[in-house]
Design an enzyme around this catalytic site. Structure first.
Site, short mmCIF file in Angstrom:
data_model
loop_
_atom_site.label_atom_id
_atom_site.label_comp_id
_atom_site.label_asym_id
_atom_site.label_seq_id
_atom_site.Cartn_x
_atom_site.Cartn_y
_atom_site.Cartn_z
N HIS A 14 0.85 -1.19 0.00
CA HIS A 14 0.00 0.00 0.00
C HIS A 14 0.89 1.25 0.00
O HIS A 14 1.70 1.45 0.90
CB HIS A 14 -0.89 0.00 1.24
CG HIS A 14 -1.83 1.15 1.29
ND1 HIS A 14 -2.83 1.33 0.37
CD2 HIS A 14 -1.93 2.20 2.13
CE1 HIS A 14 -3.50 2.43 0.65
NE2 HIS A 14 -2.97 2.98 1.71
N ASP A 58 0.51 5.27 -0.19
CA ASP A 58 -0.32 6.46 -0.23
C ASP A 58 0.21 7.41 -1.30
O ASP A 58 1.39 7.79 -1.28
CB ASP A 58 -0.32 7.16 1.13
CG ASP A 58 -1.15 6.39 2.16
OD1 ASP A 58 -2.21 5.89 1.79
OD2 ASP A 58 -0.72 6.30 3.32
N ASP A 118 -7.69 1.38 2.57
CA ASP A 118 -7.50 2.41 3.59
C ASP A 118 -8.24 3.68 3.17
O ASP A 118 -7.70 4.52 2.45
CB ASP A 118 -6.01 2.70 3.76
CG ASP A 118 -5.73 3.76 4.82
OD1 ASP A 118 -6.61 3.97 5.68
OD2 ASP A 118 -4.66 4.37 4.79
N HIS A 169 -7.24 9.43 -0.74
CA HIS A 169 -7.88 9.34 0.58
C HIS A 169 -7.08 9.98 1.72
O HIS A 169 -7.54 9.92 2.88
CB HIS A 169 -8.22 7.89 0.92
CG HIS A 169 -7.04 6.97 1.06
ND1 HIS A 169 -6.74 6.00 0.14
CD2 HIS A 169 -6.09 6.86 2.02
CE1 HIS A 169 -5.67 5.33 0.52
NE2 HIS A 169 -5.25 5.85 1.67
#
Length: 956
Positions: A260, A262, A372, A577
């Site tokens: 993951h 971001d 997430d 997000h």
């Protein structure tokens, strides 16, 4: 072997085994101390610093100065390039040789002009394999380059991970040398580690745990760290234990490598590009050595970045995509926020994402991948289904602060009854490490035992990137079917979800939104980002409509498809997000601002210090502090403001969460309510007649902050507007505006994407109480039979409705991860609208559109008669979008949705020379080969409640 039997003392045997592999205790004589053999210094090491992120070809042209281990480099966000010249000793022939590199900055190794592997101490990547077995014919001397980012895996927070970055921090090179790596020691260490963890996590009363305990103790007895000939027998003891199989009924854990990343958070967008390269090239190297390794990867934007900046790496990725090891998932441009983007923005996430994956890899994703995010709109299932996606994986609801979500595998039913198969990995993490604890946690946490015998486990360092390691794979390879543990198999998402689908008749369903009971401050934090987002959504809508109509009126018009796609991609990127919610550092906020920039009444005389305003629809009484004493619907003489209360009451709260500053508003903030009543400039009349009536006043919020507001009543307008300017310089405060109204209903309605949802206004249960702060888009409404009050806005998303008080959240003042979050001047408008009947009958939805989509005046426009290109009836159906089709330059796409929650038949009419109309899905694929009938009266369409319908229109 013969030895004296030992007492069954679990603690001493367990600690003995732990110390045998400890990297702290007894390393002079234990197994861990034998992991590395001889060492050799580098021949030379030199470096240069740059404040920019530059290409390899540019870097190697720079002047490198000598440097040493122990030197520090910086400051934060700079880049240090190292030139590493090394020679492997001839005496190491046949041995595995590594470059050991340890630093608190993130690194990338380059060899022969290509990225080779990431180096991140926090991500357990501190060595690079130079040769698995040194041969005479291979080069012993060569030059490598290391690109070191002056930031850690999680940015550069000062004092804590989520604090604002420390701009003056430096980063140290702690180790750089050649070492002989003992692979057989690494294998044994993994055996010991897995057995020790089985003992610890199966617990004291577990028979299989005691078998593991006595096995690992026998291994310590047999293994002599100074005598490698003892290793094979020791390893055999472990293999005998691991090979004892489960029964057929055992739960299966499907492991998938994941990383993951971001797209921006505690680091800027530019650093994310390098994080992708560092992480993904490392995954590629693992695939080369582990043919069973499967790596899942989302976000088309990140693939596009790597394609642009690292074309060689992107070619390797495409190769492993074809092999089925590198698996694109998600189908969206980025992993966006699940609450705040508009409906059309969510469609474009899938449209641009799915088209990218199809064009680059020849696939459409079947799984939506959003591990997430801070909540999930009730319209997401329909949007997924309309984009070719029937499966959904996420994890974040495990963070619920109050209530435990009751399922891990279930059908999620959306606002229009669309269903998607949904899985929450029971391990409650998207960055597990392949440890025994992870497998057992996945098994024990499963809330659907008996219904479901398969769960997903995502392994690899995440959030800041990093991804899987060889050690994680080695752990997984040890226990594919070991008695006492669940079965473990490497899987791709398609295999895993196919297993679930085979048993789906047993699954439960969850209807409506998936509301995260945490991070509800993200509806308000970084108000300027949210304003820019709303304005860009409006501008792109208007630009597409205008361009589409111009194309139909003039065939020579060049539709600006490339420019519009570029602007949509920027907007979608900023809906990531951690960006649109405002939970990012100041550098990201500044980037977002830059990207966004690329997108009347009659007044009566004052009486007793109050002002009376009326326009034939509304009658308003405002006092000197700007508060509404009365708001009356003239036609029915119905008062909207509750007895002995004032509307438009500003209130200030203390706002100190437990930890997640920019993210969270805690329920206890409600106990600190303080009305804002100090008048700086009393109410005065700005305009007192004609088409608009305006009064203005200024309130003192504190010694540092003030608020000036124009209250506006336009002729024949059914709502009262509040144009507001706030000079905001607070710390850990929360500003809201309240409207206590004469309405009673246990539920309020809030606009969401392509529809609305109802939420409780009471606090009967813990599920109700957890919704003390909720999100919505352009409007919220509280109605009873025959009458109601709506609260409209042009850029706000946070609401709270308790009993009969509607509240709009305006500004917060967190200090992490952006110490200056929201400080400055803010402009926004909201409106209050009392109405007869339901909000559907009273055009609340249309009025909210009018507030957000003002008419645009074009200077020097040609003087010609007005015309209407499209119209649709009834009003329950809204024509949301008109755009050029992606793959048909001679066609338009029109998108409509049913907004009232009703089943209706509608007619779309157009004055344009329509030739053919074809129903399509949200990624603009034809749903049916047969065109939709076009008659003289228009196109007839049937809508179910909240249904989204898209049409491809071909013109003559």
């Amino acid at each position: 072997m013969f030895h004296q039997p030992v007492l069954k003392n679990r603690r001493t045997l367990l600690e003995r085994a732990e110390k045998f592999v400890s990297d702290v205790y007894f390393t002079d004589c234990n197994l861990r101390g034998r992991l590395y053999g001889e060492t050799c210094p580098l021949k030379s090491l030199s470096s240069f610093m740059t404040s920019k992120r530059i290409s390899f070809s540019e870097a190697v042209q720079q002047t490198f100065e000598p440097c040493s281990v122990g030197d520090s480099f910086g400051p934060t966000w700079w880049t240090c390039w190292f030139k590493v010249f090394l020679t492997i000793p001839d005496a190491w022939r046949g041995k595995e040789v590594h470059l050991c590199w340890e630093s608190d900055g993130e690194g990338m190794i380059w060899r022969d002009g290509q990225p080779c592997q990431g180096l991140t101490k926090e991500g357990e990547k501190t060595s690079f394999i130079l040769t698995p077995s040194l041969k005479d014919e291979e080069p012993h001397s060569f030059t490598l380059y290391v690109e070191m980012a002056c930031n850690g895996l999680f940015g550069a927070g000062k004092d804590s991970a989520i604090a604002a970055p420390d701009p003056h921090r430096t980063y140290t090179l702690q180790r750089a040398e050649l070492v002989v790596f003992h692979r057989h020691v690494r294998e044994l260490l993994t055996d010991f580690e897995m057995l020790v963890d089985i003992v610890k996590f199966l617990g004291e009363d577990n028979q299989r745990g005691y078998q593991a305990l006595f096995t690992v103790n026998e291994m310590v007895n047999l293994c002599d760290p100074a005598n490698p000939s003892s290793f094979l027998g020791t390893h055999s003891l472990a293999q005998k234990f691991f090979s004892q199989k489960n029964g057929e009924s055992q739960h299966t854990v499907h492991t998938m490598g994941h990383c993951h990343i971001d797209s921006a958070w505690l680091w800027p967008y530019e650093e994310t590009i390098r994080k992708c390269a560092r992480s993904w090239v490392t995954a590629i190297r693992l695939m080369e050595k582990n043919p069973d390794f499967i790596f899942t990867c989302s976000q088309a934007q990140q693939f596009e970045w790597v394609k642009q900046w690292y074309p060689g790496l992107f070619s390797e990725i495409k190769h492993f995509v074809k092999k089925g090891q590198f698996v694109p998932v998600g189908g969206t441009w980025v992993e966006m926020d699940g609450n705040l983007p508009s409906g059309e923005s969510m469609v474009r996430q899938f449209l641009l994402g799915q088209h990218f994956f199809q064009q680059e890899f020849g696939i459409y994703c079947k799984e939506f991948w959003l591990p997430d995010t801070f909540g999930y709109s009730a319209q997401l299932p329909q949007i997924m289904r309309g984009s070719g996606i029937t499966r959904f994986l996420t994890q974040k609801l495990s963070w619920n602060l109050v209530n435990t979500f009751p399922h891990n595998t279930f059908f999620w039913e959306g606002l229009d009854s669309s269903r998607v198969l949904t899985h929450f990995p029971p391990g409650n993490s998207y960055e597990m490490k392949g440890r025994v604890e992870d497998f057992l946690k996945t098994l024990r946490n499963n809330k659907d035992k008996g219904r479901v015998n398969h769960s997903a486990l995502l392994f690899g360092f995440g959030d800041g990137g990093g991804g899987p390691t060889q050690l994680m794979l080695d752990r997984i390879h040890r226990v594919p079917d070991t008695d006492g543990l669940p079965k473990v198999q490497m899987s791709c998402p398609d295999v895993f979800f196919s297993k679930l689908e085979a048993d789906s008749s047993l699954f439960c369903s969850w209807s409506g939104e998936l509301f995260l009971e945490l991070h509800n401050g993200t509806y308000t934090t970084q108000a300027q980002i949210k304003l820019g987002n709303r304005q860009c959504e409006v501008l792109l809508h208007d630009a597409e409509v205008a361009s589409s109509l111009a194309l139909c009126r003039n065939s020579a018009f060049q539709y600006p498809s490339s420019r519009l796609q570029e602007l949509w991609r920027l907007l979608l990127l900023n809906q990531f997000h951690d960006v649109l919610p405002g939970s990012c550092i100041e550098m990201v906020v500044q980037d977002t601002y830059e990207y966004h920039q690329n997108h009347e009444s009659l007044l009566c005389p004052q009486e007793d210090g109050n002002v009376l305003m009326e326009n034939g629809i509304l009658r308003v009484v405002v006092n000197k502090t700007g508060s509404l004493l009365s708001l009356c619907l003239v036609k029915t003489n119905r008062e909207a403001i509750s007895d002995s209360c004032c509307g438009n009451q500003f209130v200030l709260f203390d706002d100190v969460p437990l930890y997640w500053d920019a993210w969270d508003v805690m329920d206890y903030h409600l106990q600190t309510r303080k009305p804002v009543v100090e008048v700086d400039k009393p109410l005065s009349v700005v305009s007192a007649g004609g088409l608009r009536g305006t009064v203005t006043y200024t309130l003192r919020i504190s010694e540092k902050s003030s608020l000036t507001q124009d209250i506006i009543l336009d002729a024949m307008c059914p709502y009262l507007k509040f144009s507001t300017k706030v000079d905001w310089a607070e710390s850990h405060k929360f500003l809201k505006v309240e409207f206590p109204v004469r309405v009673h209903n246990p539920y309020a309605s809030y606009e969401v994407q392509f529809g609305h949802v109802q939420r409780p206004t009471h606090r009967n249960t813990s599920w109700d109480w957890a919704r003390f702060e909720v999100w919505g888009h352009k409007w919220a409404d509280l109605s009873e039979y025959g009458f109601g009050v709506a609260l409209l806005n042009d850029c706000k998303y946070g609401y709270s409705t308790y009993r009969n008080t509607l509240s709009l959240s305006l500004l917060r003042a967190p200090k992490a991860p952006d110490a200056n979050a929201d400080i400055g001047q803010h402009h926004f408008t909201y409106a209050v609208m009392p109405h007869s009947g339901s909000f559907q009958e009273s055009s609340v939805i249309q009025c909210a559109y009018n507030l957000n989509f003002p008419l645009r005046l074009f200077p020097n426009a040609p003087d010609q008669s007005s015309w209407s290109a499209f119209s649709i009836n009834p009003s329950a159906v809204i024509l949301e979008t008109i755009k050029q089709a992606e793959n048909h330059k001679d066609a338009l796409v029109v998108r409509m949705f049913e907004s009232h929650g009703s089943s209706v038949s509608a007619t779309l009419t157009t004055t344009l020379p329509l030739r053919e109309a074809i129903l399509c899905d949200l990624v603009e694929r034809r749903i049916s080969a047969q065109p939709t009938p076009v008659t003289a009266s228009g196109i007839s369409l049937d809508f179910q409640p909240f249904q989204i319908v898209s049409l491809l229109l071909f013109f003559q």
